[in-house]
Design a protein around this motif. Structure first.
Motif: not given
Length: 326
Positions: A80-83, A113-114, A117, A248, A254, A258, A260
């Motif tokens: 996952e790539w969550i910003d 936002y996701q 990834s 989150l 997670y 992951t 962030l």
């Protein structure tokens, strides 16, 4: 400890340990083949990697000169790539740029936002741009890589789940964003592949600059050879990484690996410069009535780097050029 991923013709590359001065590396594949494999068993693998790093510093293990162009992103792909968007000054400026009101919960509820990834850009990879009308922008950010992080994690306990720190260029297509957000369903086409710094480092590598879930160092952005930003990543990060993690984890956990992000690093003091072109364009609109700085086009370059207190490049340099896709 500095870790990186060497390109070897496979999707996920090979894990290496890097000297503190960024001059050389040692293969770490006898400990873990990839960074993801190390994160999956971090409690066992971290001490072994630290021992290898100590041997590398002491010249007690075979090493090779380091060429940063031979590196993938530390995680070439991630679960996952969550910003986030933890810098309120940035939120205010970019919302003004698209004539949108900031949310009423701006200071109490983080924005996240996701992103995609499955295929990150290497730190020296070109940024493909098929259409200049899309409004390509760089966004200089700081990031953390998490270990396994359970649902319900609170900010007070979040620090133990932060395994590594790095930088990002969260590439944005600004002119596609308004129509996407107007649908009420979030970013998608406006967020192409993200690039990450050559090195991911353990928090102790930055010493006291890592405190309270923030990196208190300056982030440099150099556009076409001219420094446009020297922003301080620490004091104005309204929501710390620990608070972002708590947000989150409200409804789910997670997995290790992951990523962030902090969101674009931004300071109220305009003398610190910018970490994205959208802010510069909004400042011009406020001061002059309209923006004059163009978005990026083929041939433009962006370099993003953070120096430690010792003057060394902590994460290596993101150095990219915009190109037309072949």
């Amino acid at each position: 400890m500095k870790l990186a991923t060497l390109k070897d013709g496979t999707r996920d590359g090979r894990l290496i340990v890097v000297k503190r001065d960024n001059s050389a590396y040692a293969l770490a594949t006898n400990v873990a083949l990839t960074l993801q494999a190390a994160l999956d068993d971090w409690d066992t693998k971290e001490p072994l990697l630290r021992a290898l790093a100590a041997q590398l510093e002491a010249g007690a293990v075979q090493s090779r000169p380091l060429d940063q162009t031979a590196l993938h992103a530390p995680l070439p792909r991630a679960y996952e790539w969550i910003d986030g968007s933890a810098y309120i000054n940035h939120v205010m400026l970019v919302r003004k740029a698209r004539n949108a009101e900031p949310p009423a919960t701006l200071k109490t509820d983080p924005l996240v936002y996701q992103g995609g990834s499955g295929d990150f850009l290497a730190p020296t990879a070109d940024i493909p741009l098929a259409d200049e009308a899309w409004g390509l922008d760089f966004e200089s950010e700081v990031c953390v890589i998490l270990g396994d992080t359970p649902q319900g994690t609170k900010a007070a306990d979040a620090g133990k789940h932060v395994k590594l720190l790095m930088l990002a260029n969260d590439v944005s297509l600004r002119n596609l964003i308004p129509d996407e957000l107007a649908k009420g369903f979030g970013f998608f086409q406006s967020k192409p592949a993200t690039a990450f710094s050559p090195f991911a480092v353990t928090p102790d590598e930055v010493g006291p600059a890592w405190r309270e879930g923030r990196i208190h160092l300056r982030l440099r952005s150099v556009l076409n050879g001219v420094q446009v930003g020297d922003t301080d990543a620490g004091p104005e990060m309204h929501f710390s990484f620990f608070e972002l993690i708590q947000h989150l984890c409200k409804t789910r956990g997670y997995t290790a690996g992951t990523i962030l992000g902090s969101g674009t690093v931004s300071n109220v003091d305009r003398a610190r410069g910018i970490s994205c072109l959208a802010e510069q364009r909004m400042i011009e609109t406020i001061e002059e009535g309209k923006p004059k700085t163009p978005f990026m086009k083929p041939g433009d370059t962006i370099d993003i780097e953070m120096m430690g207190e010792d003057g060394q490049s902590v994460f290596g340099r993101i150095s990219q050029k915009v190109v037309k896709p072949s």
